[in-house]
Design an enzyme around this catalytic site. Structure first.
Site, PDB file in Angstrom:
ATOM      1  N   SER A   1      46.496  46.057  24.709  1.00 38.02           N
ATOM      2  CA  SER A   1      47.537  46.068  25.219  1.00 38.02           C
ATOM      3  C   SER A   1      48.028  47.504  25.200  1.00 38.02           C
ATOM      4  O   SER A   1      48.862  48.410  24.427  1.00 38.02           O
ATOM      5  CB  SER A   1      48.628  45.271  24.532  1.00 38.02           C
ATOM      6  OG  SER A   1      48.283  44.064  24.563  1.00 38.02           O
TER       7      SER A   1
ATOM      8  N   GLY B   1      54.515  53.060  22.098  1.00 39.06           N
ATOM      9  CA  GLY B   1      54.581  53.059  20.612  1.00 39.06           C
ATOM     10  C   GLY B   1      54.249  54.577  20.227  1.00 39.06           C
ATOM     11  O   GLY B   1      54.916  55.106  19.408  1.00 39.06           O
TER      12      GLY B   1
ATOM     13  N   GLY C   1      49.754  49.585  27.475  1.00 39.78           N
ATOM     14  CA  GLY C   1      51.067  49.796  27.843  1.00 39.78           C
ATOM     15  C   GLY C   1      51.893  49.648  26.393  1.00 39.78           C
ATOM     16  O   GLY C   1      52.731  50.616  26.200  1.00 39.78           O
ATOM     17  N   ASP C   2      51.694  48.943  25.417  1.00 41.37           N
ATOM     18  CA  ASP C   2      52.370  48.809  24.150  1.00 41.37           C
ATOM     19  C   ASP C   2      52.003  50.014  23.282  1.00 41.37           C
ATOM     20  O   ASP C   2      52.905  50.628  22.923  1.00 41.37           O
ATOM     21  CB  ASP C   2      52.137  47.612  23.575  1.00 41.37           C
ATOM     22  CG  ASP C   2      52.950  46.205  23.999  1.00 41.37           C
ATOM     23  OD1 ASP C   2      54.204  46.449  24.387  1.00 41.37           O
ATOM     24  OD2 ASP C   2      52.305  45.330  24.297  1.00 41.37           O
ATOM     25  N   THR C   3      50.746  50.363  23.310  1.00 42.21           N
ATOM     26  CA  THR C   3      50.496  51.265  22.242  1.00 42.21           C
ATOM     27  C   THR C   3      50.740  52.767  22.793  1.00 42.21           C
ATOM     28  O   THR C   3      51.354  53.474  21.960  1.00 42.21           O
ATOM     29  CB  THR C   3      48.743  51.072  22.196  1.00 42.21           C
ATOM     30  OG1 THR C   3      48.401  50.052  21.699  1.00 42.21           O
ATOM     31  CG2 THR C   3      48.271  52.210  21.110  1.00 42.21           C
TER      32      THR C   3
END
Length: 403
Positions: free
Chosen positions: A180, A187, A182-184
């Site tokens: 993922s 973050g 996009g999430d990382t």
């Protein structure tokens, strides 16, 4: 370093004394929290209790491969954190969280925009009680704009941010990366934003604001992806060019591609001018090494098919190890394509402390990615394993100042 290391052996940490309340779930917000916790921040993760047959806790506890009912991924994403169970759907739970936030430096949330406001925890309200508070808000589309109300996951952000369109073989359906991203990326941008806000807070200290003034860090998943899209927009703006998918190649930069070997594949980055000459000499193509048209990147881009064919013809008759030996000796960037087993066995990963053991509460030793970046004076450290659900509730709540 392992989780059993005595506290006396832990070096000074860059974020020691920073108190963080993590309200987010799954990946983006908790990845930001993990990044801070790795460098000494006291990260208190708020998790929901079990309800209506659901096991409770961050859903990541149940994602992918489980050991005794808990994801081994959990040991990476939630190391160095404390787990406190509170029900944010109740006024009692929200009141306790507000009191925790009153004593915190940072709060992290990645709910749909408007959720914190619905719970009576808008930044304006929280910062009245704690003017130095920094709030990281991660969402699909940000806290403003016409799409703010839409639900957003990394898979959609990667598409909207431009990554998914490029991630394909020409003429084929775009594919997603197996993680993922996009999430990382969100973050990481969130963690950077918190550090910037902390620096600004320090500069705003005054008699009226002894801790300084906090602020909101607004990170949208799609924007974190878009920020990494390099020349995508400038080329469209300047030339009307819509960059197209190119498989394993890097369009406009030559040569940079994956090439077949007799027993596998390698990636080669021969796109520096002097590197290209060394590469061509190493594969016995001196004619290309000395061709004046190929001395710089624009000329090589025009003849990239010819160059790739020459490199591929050479690699195809050799093993991966033979290719690595020859090109490393010629100082040409080259590498095998690693899977998990390759990473786990690689001595360089080990030498750089990028594979570290964590022992779960029930005795399983799990190897997890190490800590980056590497700081010389205040390095990060894994002080404790991922917590059991609610493991720290009693101790954390007992330490809250009484209203």
């Amino acid at each position: 370093m392992t989780t059993t290391q005595p506290a006396s052996l832990i070096p000074p940490q860059a974020l020691e004394g920073l108190k963080v309340i993590e309200l987010g779930q799954l990946i983006a917000g908790p990845f930001a929290g993990k990044t801070l916790a790795d460098f000494g921040a006291d990260v208190i993760k708020i998790e929901p209790p079990a309800a209506e047959g659901a096991p409770g806790g961050d859903p990541l506890r149940q994602w992918r491969m489980l050991h005794n009912g808990t994801s081994v991924w959990w040991q990476f994403q939630s190391r160095n954190k404390k787990s406190v169970v509170l029900d944010l759907r109740t006024e009692e739970g929200r009141d306790v969280v507000r009191r925790l936030i009153d004593e915190a430096d940072v709060v992290i949330e990645n709910f749909k925009p408007g959720t914190m406001e619905k719970w009576g925890m808008a930044y304006e309200d929280l910062s009245q009680r704690n003017p130095g508070l920094i709030m990281l808000r991660i969402s699909g589309y940000g806290q403003t704009g016409p799409y703010r109300e839409r639900p957003g996951f990394a898979v959609v952000a990667e598409a909207m941010g431009g990554m998914r369109y490029l991630n394909a073989e020409p003429g084929r359906v775009p594919v997603r990366a197996g993680v993922s991203l996009g999430d990382t990326l969100a973050g990481l941008h969130g963690a950077i934003g918190i550090l910037l806000a902390l620096q600004a807070r320090q500069r705003s200290v005054s008699p009226d604001a002894p801790k300084g003034r906090g602020q909101v860090v607004d990170v949208a998943l799609y924007e974190a992806v878009f920020n990494c899209m390099e020349s995508l927009l400038p080329e469209f703006s300047a030339f009307g060019a819509i960059r197209q998918p190119a498989g394993s190649a890097l369009p406009g930069i030559a040569p940079s591609n994956a090439y077949p070997c007799a027993d596998g594949m390698v990636v080669i980055g021969g796109n520096g001018d002097s590197i290209f000459k060394r590469l061509m000499i190493a594969i016995a193509r001196d004619d290309l090494a000395t061709d004046p048209e190929l001395a710089s990147n624009p000329g090589r881009v025009k003849r990239v098919a010819e160059i790739d064919a020459a490199i591929g013809a050479w690699t195809a008759t050799r093993s991966v190890e033979q290719v690595l030996d020859v090109l490393n000796a010629a100082s040409v960037p080259v590498g095998r394509i690693y899977n998990a087993q390759d990473i786990a066995r690689d001595p360089h990963y080990r030498a750089r402390d990028m594979i570290l053991p964590v022992t779960t509460h029930d005795g399983l030793t799990v190897e997890v990615p190490g800590i980056i970046p590497k700081l010389s004076a205040t390095p990060g450290v894994i002080q404790r394993r991922g917590p059991m659900l609610g493991e720290d509730t009693e101790a954390v709540l007992a330490a809250i100042k009484k209203p």
